[in-house]
Enzyme design. Structure first.
Site, PDB file in Angstrom:
ATOM      1  N   ASP A  67       0.808  -1.205   0.002  1.00  0.00           N
ATOM      2  CA  ASP A  67       0.102   0.129   0.043  1.00  0.00           C
ATOM      3  C   ASP A  67       0.949   1.348   0.117  1.00  0.00           C
ATOM      4  O   ASP A  67       2.135   1.161   0.219  1.00  0.00           O
ATOM      5  CB  ASP A  67      -0.988  -0.075   1.190  1.00  0.00           C
ATOM      6  N   ASP A 136      -7.255  -2.793  14.377  1.00  0.00           N
ATOM      7  CA  ASP A 136      -8.448  -2.859  14.254  1.00  0.00           C
ATOM      8  C   ASP A 136      -8.804  -4.223  13.408  1.00  0.00           C
ATOM      9  O   ASP A 136      -9.961  -4.249  12.932  1.00  0.00           O
ATOM     10  CB  ASP A 136      -8.990  -1.647  13.489  1.00  0.00           C
ATOM     11  N   HIS A 138      -7.023  -4.730  10.401  1.00  0.00           N
ATOM     12  CA  HIS A 138      -6.794  -4.539   8.836  1.00  0.00           C
ATOM     13  C   HIS A 138      -5.701  -5.223   8.573  1.00  0.00           C
ATOM     14  O   HIS A 138      -4.795  -5.464   9.170  1.00  0.00           O
ATOM     15  CB  HIS A 138      -6.818  -3.181   8.507  1.00  0.00           C
ATOM     16  N   GLU A 143      -9.435  -1.967   5.483  1.00  0.00           N
ATOM     17  CA  GLU A 143     -10.062  -1.569   6.872  1.00  0.00           C
ATOM     18  C   GLU A 143     -11.238  -2.365   7.050  1.00  0.00           C
ATOM     19  O   GLU A 143     -11.758  -3.117   6.134  1.00  0.00           O
ATOM     20  CB  GLU A 143     -10.540   0.027   6.781  1.00  0.00           C
TER      21      GLU A 143
END
Ligand code: PGA
Length: 261
Positions: A67, A136, A138, A143
Site C-alpha cells: 500500500d 482494528d 486490517h 479496513e
C-alpha cells in the site's frame, strides 16, 4: 494456519527472516509481497544482516508493496516509498527495476490499481506475502468492512488507523485519509502469507483473526481461508488467544520430517 508464539519480537522476526531467506534460496527469482509499519522493521533488519554477512542474494527478487498513501510524494518521510528505501532496499541488492510500490501521486487511481494487479500477474504472482495487522484487524490498508474479494483500489482510512499512524508523521493531523492498497482478494492469491504482530495492543486483533469467525469486520480473519499462512507473534500479542498452549505444543513438537518449521 500455523501459530508460532515466541518470547520477543526479535526472536519472532528472526524466525520470519529465516522463512523469507529459505524462500529466496529455494527460488532466487521469488516474488515477495512487502509490508510497512513498525512491525516488519526487525524482519528487514535481519534480512539486511543476512545479505551483508551471509550473502543472501536479492539480485533476482521482485517485490510488491501492499500500500501507499494517496498524495504523498515518494520523497515525503512518511511515504511508504521512503520507508522501504530507508528500512530495507538501500541495505540489500534488490534491483530498483524489480521494486513495485503503489504510486500515491498517480493522476488516475483506478488505472494505476489495474496496472498494479496486472504487474503482479505478469511477475507470476506473489510467492510470499509479509503482512502486519492493524489494531482494528486490517490487512494492508483493508479496513474493517472491506470486501473479502477486493482487489487493488482506493480505500479511506478509519480514524483509528490514522491515529495509530500519526507517529510516523512529523506534524499531527496530516495523515492522509486516502490510500491505495492491494485488496483482500489480491492478498489471498499469494502462495504463502506470513502475518506478524507484536505487542499487547495487537492481542485482540490477533485473537479475532485467528480464533474468531471469518468476517469482513476483521479482515485478518480471512486468512483462515488461506491454505498456507503462518502467524508469527510475540507473547504479548498472544495474550488473548484461548488455545495458546496448544499452538506452543504443536510448534515445539513437530515431527522431524516436517521441515517447514
Ligand atoms: P504497525 O502497523 O506495524 O505499525 O503496527 C501494522 C498495520 O497497520 O498493518
Amino acid at each position: 494456519m500455523e501459530i508460532i508464539i515466541l518470547p520477543t519480537p526479535e526472536e519472532a522476526s528472526a524466525v520470519a527472516a529465516r522463512l523469507v531467506a529459505r524462500q529466496i534460496c529455494e527460488k532466487p527469482s521469488s516474488v515477495l509481497g512487502l509490508a510497512t509499519g513498525g512491525t516488519p522493521c526487525g524482519l528487514y533488519r535481519e534480512l539486511a544482516r543476512m545479505h551483508s554477512e551471509e550473502a543472501l542474494d536479492f539480485a533476482r527478487v521482485t517485490t510488491f508493496n501492499l500500500d501507499e498513501y494517496i498524495g504523498l510524494d515518494p520523497a515525503h518521510q512518511a511515504s511508504f516509498h521512503y520507508f522501504m528505501a530507508e528500512n530495507f532496499f538501500r541495505h540489500i541488492n534488490v534491483p530498483p527495476t524489480l521494486i513495485h510500490i503503489p504510486n500515491g501521486m498517480t493522476a488516475d487511481v483506478p488505472a494505476h490499481c489495474e496496472a498494479y494487479e496486472q504487474a503482479i500477474k505478469a511477475a507470476g504472482g506473489i510467492d510470499l506475502q509479509i503482512l502486519g495487522l492493524g489494531s482494528d484487524g486490517h490487512l494492508g490498508f483493508n479496513e474493517p468492512g472491506s470486501s473479502l474479494a477486493s482487489r487493488t483500489r482506493i480505500k479511506t482510512l478509519t480514524e483509528r488507523t490514522r491515529r495509530d499512524n500519526t507517529r510516523f508523521f512529523a506534524e499531527r493531523d496530516t495523515v492522509p485519509h486516502h490510500v491505495i492498497t492491494m485488496g483482500l482478494g489480491t492478498i489471498m492469491e499469494s502462495r504463502m502469507c506470513l502475518l506478524l504482530a507484536f505487542g499487547r495492543g495487537k492481542a485482540e486483533a490477533v485473537a479475532a483473526s485467528v480464533e474468531g469467525p471469518v468476517t469482513a469486520s476483521v479482515p485478518g480473519s480471512l486468512l483462515q481461508f488461506h491454505p498456507r499462512t503462518k502467524v508469527i507473534i510475540d507473547v504479548e500479542a498472544a495474550n488473548a488467544l484461548t488455545r495458546a498452549d496448544y499452538y506452543r505444543w504443536v510448534y515445539q513438537n513437530k515431527p522431524a520430517w516436517q521441515t517447514n518449521l
